[in-house]
Structure formats: C-alpha cells, structure tokens
Design a protein around this motif. Structure first.
Motif, PDB file in Angstrom:
ATOM      1  N   TRP A   1     -58.250 -24.249 105.428  1.00  0.00           N
ATOM      2  CA  TRP A   1     -57.368 -25.200 106.071  1.00  0.00           C
ATOM      3  C   TRP A   1     -55.961 -24.628 106.177  1.00  0.00           C
ATOM      4  O   TRP A   1     -55.536 -23.757 105.414  1.00  0.00           O
ATOM      5  CB  TRP A   1     -57.343 -26.530 105.314  1.00  0.00           C
ATOM      6  CG  TRP A   1     -56.734 -26.449 103.946  1.00  0.00           C
ATOM      7  CD1 TRP A   1     -55.421 -26.566 103.626  1.00  0.00           C
ATOM      8  CD2 TRP A   1     -57.425 -26.211 102.712  1.00  0.00           C
ATOM      9  NE1 TRP A   1     -55.251 -26.440 102.274  1.00  0.00           N
ATOM     10  CE2 TRP A   1     -56.453 -26.226 101.694  1.00  0.00           C
ATOM     11  CE3 TRP A   1     -58.768 -26.009 102.387  1.00  0.00           C
ATOM     12  CZ2 TRP A   1     -56.789 -26.024 100.366  1.00  0.00           C
ATOM     13  CZ3 TRP A   1     -59.098 -25.815 101.072  1.00  0.00           C
ATOM     14  CH2 TRP A   1     -58.121 -25.828 100.065  1.00  0.00           C
ATOM     15  N   ARG A   2     -55.280 -25.145 107.193  1.00  0.00           N
ATOM     16  CA  ARG A   2     -53.885 -24.784 107.443  1.00  0.00           C
ATOM     17  C   ARG A   2     -53.176 -26.021 107.981  1.00  0.00           C
ATOM     18  O   ARG A   2     -53.622 -26.627 108.950  1.00  0.00           O
ATOM     19  CB  ARG A   2     -53.787 -23.651 108.454  1.00  0.00           C
ATOM     20  CG  ARG A   2     -52.369 -23.174 108.731  1.00  0.00           C
ATOM     21  CD  ARG A   2     -52.364 -22.095 109.803  1.00  0.00           C
ATOM     22  NE  ARG A   2     -51.045 -21.521 109.986  1.00  0.00           N
ATOM     23  CZ  ARG A   2     -50.101 -22.038 110.759  1.00  0.00           C
ATOM     24  NH1 ARG A   2     -50.348 -23.166 111.416  1.00  0.00           N
ATOM     25  NH2 ARG A   2     -48.925 -21.452 110.872  1.00  0.00           N
ATOM     26  N   ALA A   3     -52.110 -26.413 107.332  1.00  0.00           N
ATOM     27  CA  ALA A   3     -51.346 -27.584 107.737  1.00  0.00           C
ATOM     28  C   ALA A   3     -49.877 -27.210 107.811  1.00  0.00           C
ATOM     29  O   ALA A   3     -49.321 -26.637 106.868  1.00  0.00           O
ATOM     30  CB  ALA A   3     -51.552 -28.745 106.763  1.00  0.00           C
ATOM     31  N   GLU A   4     -49.256 -27.515 108.942  1.00  0.00           N
ATOM     32  CA  GLU A   4     -47.846 -27.180 109.139  1.00  0.00           C
ATOM     33  C   GLU A   4     -47.102 -28.381 109.687  1.00  0.00           C
ATOM     34  O   GLU A   4     -47.543 -29.024 110.645  1.00  0.00           O
ATOM     35  CB  GLU A   4     -47.689 -26.013 110.107  1.00  0.00           C
ATOM     36  CG  GLU A   4     -46.237 -25.599 110.320  1.00  0.00           C
ATOM     37  CD  GLU A   4     -46.075 -24.595 111.451  1.00  0.00           C
ATOM     38  OE1 GLU A   4     -45.192 -23.725 111.350  1.00  0.00           O
ATOM     39  OE2 GLU A   4     -46.830 -24.700 112.437  1.00  0.00           O
ATOM     40  N   GLY A   5     -45.990 -28.680 109.070  1.00  0.00           N
ATOM     41  CA  GLY A   5     -45.113 -29.734 109.551  1.00  0.00           C
ATOM     42  C   GLY A   5     -43.734 -29.174 109.826  1.00  0.00           C
ATOM     43  O   GLY A   5     -43.161 -28.467 108.984  1.00  0.00           O
ATOM     44  N   VAL A   6     -43.198 -29.442 111.008  1.00  0.00           N
ATOM     45  CA  VAL A   6     -41.891 -28.918 111.412  1.00  0.00           C
ATOM     46  C   VAL A   6     -41.040 -30.060 111.943  1.00  0.00           C
ATOM     47  O   VAL A   6     -41.519 -30.898 112.722  1.00  0.00           O
ATOM     48  CB  VAL A   6     -42.024 -27.830 112.500  1.00  0.00           C
ATOM     49  CG1 VAL A   6     -40.651 -27.242 112.828  1.00  0.00           C
ATOM     50  CG2 VAL A   6     -42.959 -26.732 112.069  1.00  0.00           C
ATOM     51  N   ASN A   7     -39.795 -30.079 111.529  1.00  0.00           N
ATOM     52  CA  ASN A   7     -38.820 -31.032 112.044  1.00  0.00           C
ATOM     53  C   ASN A   7     -37.811 -30.256 112.877  1.00  0.00           C
ATOM     54  O   ASN A   7     -37.050 -29.448 112.345  1.00  0.00           O
ATOM     55  CB  ASN A   7     -38.129 -31.754 110.888  1.00  0.00           C
ATOM     56  CG  ASN A   7     -37.145 -32.795 111.380  1.00  0.00           C
ATOM     57  OD1 ASN A   7     -37.383 -33.455 112.377  1.00  0.00           O
ATOM     58  ND2 ASN A   7     -36.028 -32.920 110.688  1.00  0.00           N
ATOM     59  N   TYR A   8     -37.817 -30.473 114.182  1.00  0.00           N
ATOM     60  CA  TYR A   8     -36.905 -29.777 115.091  1.00  0.00           C
ATOM     61  C   TYR A   8     -35.683 -30.657 115.361  1.00  0.00           C
ATOM     62  O   TYR A   8     -35.815 -31.841 115.710  1.00  0.00           O
ATOM     63  CB  TYR A   8     -37.600 -29.456 116.412  1.00  0.00           C
ATOM     64  CG  TYR A   8     -38.400 -28.167 116.372  1.00  0.00           C
ATOM     65  CD1 TYR A   8     -37.762 -26.936 116.368  1.00  0.00           C
ATOM     66  CD2 TYR A   8     -39.786 -28.194 116.330  1.00  0.00           C
ATOM     67  CE1 TYR A   8     -38.480 -25.760 116.333  1.00  0.00           C
ATOM     68  CE2 TYR A   8     -40.513 -27.018 116.290  1.00  0.00           C
ATOM     69  CZ  TYR A   8     -39.855 -25.797 116.297  1.00  0.00           C
ATOM     70  OH  TYR A   8     -40.568 -24.641 116.259  1.00  0.00           O
ATOM     71  N   LEU A   9     -34.491 -30.063 115.233  1.00  0.00           N
ATOM     72  CA  LEU A   9     -33.237 -30.775 115.448  1.00  0.00           C
ATOM     73  C   LEU A   9     -32.313 -29.943 116.326  1.00  0.00           C
ATOM     74  O   LEU A   9     -32.289 -28.712 116.242  1.00  0.00           O
ATOM     75  CB  LEU A   9     -32.539 -31.067 114.108  1.00  0.00           C
ATOM     76  CG  LEU A   9     -33.180 -32.100 113.181  1.00  0.00           C
ATOM     77  CD1 LEU A   9     -32.376 -32.180 111.881  1.00  0.00           C
ATOM     78  CD2 LEU A   9     -33.270 -33.462 113.837  1.00  0.00           C
TER      79      LEU A   9
END
Length: 264
Positions: A65-73
């Motif tokens: 598994w691979r999980a990525e969370g990104v918050n772009y601002l």
C-alpha cells in the motif's frame, strides 16, 4: 551554478520513520518563484506519505500500500487537499530456477477537496484507476580475480528484464491540476531493459594509529568490504496501442549510468 540558473528556490524540512516493512514520511515544501508572479506559486504544506507491505498468511501474496496526502497552498488561486490511495496485491513468481518476476494489480483512488471553486471544477471530486504490472527477468554473473592488494575480486552481473504496464483511460477533465499525479494517461507498454553491475571485493587496509594517546578511534576495524562500483542500465519501451494505430511504437533509449569508485 544552480542558484544562477534555477527558476525557483526551494526550502523544505520534514521527518522519516521506519518500522520494518512500514515507512512514514512527512515533508513541508516552500517555493520562491523568480520568473512568474510568486502569488501563484504552490506550496506543499504539509505532504504526508505512508507505504508498506504485508505477507498474507502462508501464501506468497503480498499486500502493498501507498497513501499520500498533500495540502497545496498559494496566495492567489484555488488551493486544496489531495489524498492518493493505492493498495496493490502482488504475487512473486519463479518460472524456473533462473527466471523470476512478479505480477501485481493495484487500485488507485485520488480524492480532491478545493477550498474554493476554480473554473468548472467541483470542490469535491475523485478519480479511480487500475494499474496492472508484471515483470520477469534473470541474472547472470561472473567473478574476475585481478589479484590486487586493494581490489581483490570483481563481479560482473548482467540482469535482462521484460516488464509490462497497463493503465486504462480515465476521465481527468473534472479534477484540478497540481502536479503530475493529476494527469495519468493510458499506458499499454512492454519495456525491455538490460542492467550491468560491477561489484568489488576489497582487501583489508591497515589502520594508522594516531600518535596522540588522548585521541580515540571511532573504529579500528581493518576488514575489507564488498560494494557496487558502477551500474549501467539501458531500457526501451514498446507501445502496443501506438503499434495498433500505425504510429511510432518504440520509445527513446533510456540510459542511466552511476559510478561509485570510492566508498564515500
């Protein structure tokens, strides 16, 4: 040279932690644009990535598994969150004692939440993909004896491999564009690669003890080591879809050369 030629500067910090087959990585990335208006520059604050694998019982199947969370601002324009999940079932395969490979099927879900509406994009949307991968290859090796005082033995390894990748078409018109993850085109590719590796076995080196008796050595080991001295990989892809349409089905030749003659 990089500061004079780069179009932007990057500042980043983060952390990395391993638990055996599980890895967690966090990173904050900030960018200063030197060419365009900096108000539109995207910042990754933060970016969290988790990946791992688990063998299912007594079977050879692996759950990866691979999980990525990104918050772009950014100061101007639509910002948003993106969550990219990719579980995969992977089956290692040994065809003969000299041929080994694997086959995997991965499901990919990419979900978006925009803080404000941008153009025709909805504030909440998602995209679903399936990825099919397979590979088979072998390894041939020969050991040479240069009979040197420093370099004792050299091992030349040749690794031919054939791999396959299939990703069906998906609708990308309703999701925003932050980076390359947001636009994944259809793939139906066979890739042929040939990797050459040179390994070296080095002899023991005498350690010179310091004259100052107040100086203590961190290590006094004189044992030699074995490490990779160089690697050359050549790869060429064959596009099955382009061949069916009468187009140019062969990619450019990919060449990757890495030399590490010294241990530092």
């Amino acid at each position: 040279r990089d500061h004079r030629s780069s179009r932007y500067a990057r500042s980043r910090f983060g952390f990395l932690r391993d638990w055996g087959d599980v890895r967690l990585q966090g990173q904050w990335g900030f960018y200063q644009d030197f060419i365009q208006d900096d108000d539109g520059t995207l910042h990754k604050t933060p970016q969290l990535l988790a990946r791992g694998r688990h063998i299912l019982g007594d079977s050879p199947l692996e759950l990866r598994w691979r999980a990525e969370g990104v918050n772009y601002l950014r100061r101007e324009g639509a910002d948003g969150l993106r969550l990219d999940l990719r579980p995969e079932l992977f089956l290692p395969v040994r065809v003969t004692p000299y041929l080994a490979g694997g086959f995997g099927i991965g499901l990919r879900e990419t979900a978006y939440h925009l803080y404000q509406r941008e153009g025709s994009f909805d504030r909440n949307n998602s995209r679903e993909l399936i990825e099919v991968r397979g590979n088979v290859g072998t390894s041939l090796a020969r050991v040479f004896d240069p009979d040197g005082s420093y370099l004792k033995k050299v091992k030349h390894v040749i690794e031919p491999e054939v791999s396959y990748l299939f990703i069906p078409s998906a609708n990308h018109r309703d999701i925003p564009i932050f980076d390359g993850t947001d636009r994944i085109n259809r793939r139906n590719l066979l890739t042929f690669s040939l990797t050459n590796r040179l390994w070296g076995k080095f002899g023991q080196q005498p350690v010179e003890l310091p004259e100052d008796r107040d100086v203590e050595l961190v290590t006094v080991s004189t044992a030699g080591d074995t490490r990779e001295m160089g690697q050359l990989r050549l790869a060429l892809s064959y596009d099955i879809d382009k061949e069916r349409k009468g187009g140019d089905s062969l990619s450019d030749l990919d060449m990757n050369l890495r030399l590490t003659p010294l241990d530092y």
